[in-house]
Structure formats: structure tokens, C-alpha cells
Design a protein around this motif. Structure first.
Motif, PDB file in Angstrom:
ATOM      1  N   SER A  13       0.828  -1.189   0.000  1.00 42.53           N
ATOM      2  CA  SER A  13       0.000   0.000   0.000  1.00 42.53           C
ATOM      3  C   SER A  13       0.876   1.258   0.000  1.00 42.53           C
ATOM      4  O   SER A  13       0.608   2.185  -0.726  1.00 42.53           O
ATOM      5  CB  SER A  13      -0.929  -0.076   1.197  1.00 42.53           C
ATOM      6  OG  SER A  13      -1.299   1.170   1.641  1.00 42.53           O
ATOM      7  N   ILE A  14       1.912   1.293   0.831  1.00 35.65           N
ATOM      8  CA  ILE A  14       2.818   2.437   0.853  1.00 35.65           C
ATOM      9  C   ILE A  14       3.604   2.508  -0.450  1.00 35.65           C
ATOM     10  O   ILE A  14       3.803   3.591  -1.008  1.00 35.65           O
ATOM     11  CB  ILE A  14       3.761   2.366   2.064  1.00 35.65           C
ATOM     12  CG1 ILE A  14       2.954   2.546   3.340  1.00 35.65           C
ATOM     13  CG2 ILE A  14       4.855   3.402   1.959  1.00 35.65           C
ATOM     14  CD1 ILE A  14       3.751   2.371   4.602  1.00 35.65           C
ATOM     15  N   LEU A  15       4.028   1.359  -0.961  1.00 35.97           N
ATOM     16  CA  LEU A  15       4.770   1.344  -2.225  1.00 35.97           C
ATOM     17  C   LEU A  15       3.909   1.860  -3.375  1.00 35.97           C
ATOM     18  O   LEU A  15       4.406   2.562  -4.261  1.00 35.97           O
ATOM     19  CB  LEU A  15       5.284  -0.053  -2.523  1.00 35.97           C
ATOM     20  CG  LEU A  15       6.373  -0.564  -1.567  1.00 35.97           C
ATOM     21  CD1 LEU A  15       6.745  -1.990  -1.915  1.00 35.97           C
ATOM     22  CD2 LEU A  15       7.574   0.341  -1.615  1.00 35.97           C
ATOM     23  N   ALA A  16       2.621   1.531  -3.367  1.00 35.03           N
ATOM     24  CA  ALA A  16       1.719   2.031  -4.408  1.00 35.03           C
ATOM     25  C   ALA A  16       1.614   3.553  -4.329  1.00 35.03           C
ATOM     26  O   ALA A  16       1.618   4.254  -5.346  1.00 35.03           O
ATOM     27  CB  ALA A  16       0.346   1.393  -4.278  1.00 35.03           C
ATOM     28  N   GLY A  17       1.535   4.078  -3.100  1.00 30.87           N
ATOM     29  CA  GLY A  17       1.488   5.524  -2.912  1.00 30.87           C
ATOM     30  C   GLY A  17       2.747   6.210  -3.390  1.00 30.87           C
ATOM     31  O   GLY A  17       2.702   7.280  -3.999  1.00 30.87           O
ATOM     32  N   VAL A  18       3.878   5.584  -3.123  1.00 27.08           N
ATOM     33  CA  VAL A  18       5.157   6.141  -3.555  1.00 27.08           C
ATOM     34  C   VAL A  18       5.235   6.202  -5.078  1.00 27.08           C
ATOM     35  O   VAL A  18       5.823   7.118  -5.643  1.00 27.08           O
ATOM     36  CB  VAL A  18       6.335   5.317  -2.969  1.00 27.08           C
ATOM     37  CG1 VAL A  18       7.656   5.707  -3.601  1.00 27.08           C
ATOM     38  CG2 VAL A  18       6.393   5.487  -1.459  1.00 27.08           C
ATOM     39  N   ALA A  19       4.604   5.266  -5.754  1.00 22.39           N
ATOM     40  CA  ALA A  19       4.622   5.252  -7.212  1.00 22.39           C
ATOM     41  C   ALA A  19       3.585   6.193  -7.808  1.00 22.39           C
ATOM     42  O   ALA A  19       3.820   6.827  -8.830  1.00 22.39           O
ATOM     43  CB  ALA A  19       4.389   3.823  -7.716  1.00 22.39           C
TER      44      ALA A  19
END
Length: 91
Positions: A1-7
Motif C-alpha cells: 500500500s505504501i509502495l503504491a502511494g510512492v509510485a
């Protein structure tokens, strides 16, 4: 979820910046074609003739900080920068 936000967030920010730059470009082209304030006058032309006084546009109330005009008659703050307004007496 955090990685998706970072992208996703940088892509959205880039889209927003691009849209803002396009808006600024169109605005400067319109100002150069119409002479700036003439466009605003024409756009707001009929608003000062409304029956409801609170929606009437004052042409004498000018912001002391940013110079914006065309404020509502009941405005206490500038619509552009938020500075408290003082009414200029033109008589």
C-alpha cells in the motif's frame, strides 16, 4: 500500500504541475490578446447589475496588497490573496 502511494503520488504531482503550467500559458495568451483587465471587465460585466446587493461587484474596492479589484460589495477580504479590504472613496 505504501509502495503504491510512492509510485502514484509523483505521477499525480507531475500531472498537476503540467495542468497548472498549461493554465498559466493560456492565461498569459488571453491577457496579451485582450489587454488583461478588459477581459475581466467583460466577464464580470453583468454581475454589478444584479438585484441582490450582496452579489453586486464593487469597482472601487481594490486590494492594497495584490491590487485585485472586482470584489463583492459585502467582501471583507480579497478574493485573490485574502488580505483585509479597505474601500476606496472615489467621490
Amino acid at each position: 500500500s505504501i509502495l503504491a502511494g510512492v509510485a502514484v503520488i509523483p505521477a499525480q504531482a507531475a500531472s498537476l504541475a503540467e495542468a497548472y503550467l498549461d493554465f498559466q500559458k493560456e492565461r498569459s495568451l488571453e491577457k496579451s490578446r485582450t489587454g488583461g483587465s478588459a477581459r475581466m471587465s467583460a466577464k464580470l460585466g453583468g454581475l454589478g447589475d444584479r438585484v441582490d446587493d450582496k452579489d453586486a461587484i464593487s469597482k472601487t474596492t481594490i486590494c492594497g496588497k495584490c491590487g485585485a479589484g472586482f470584489h463583492r460589495m459585502d467582501a471583507s477580504f480579497c478574493w485573490s490573496c485574502g488580505t483585509p479590504l479597505k474601500t476606496m472613496d472615489t467621490s
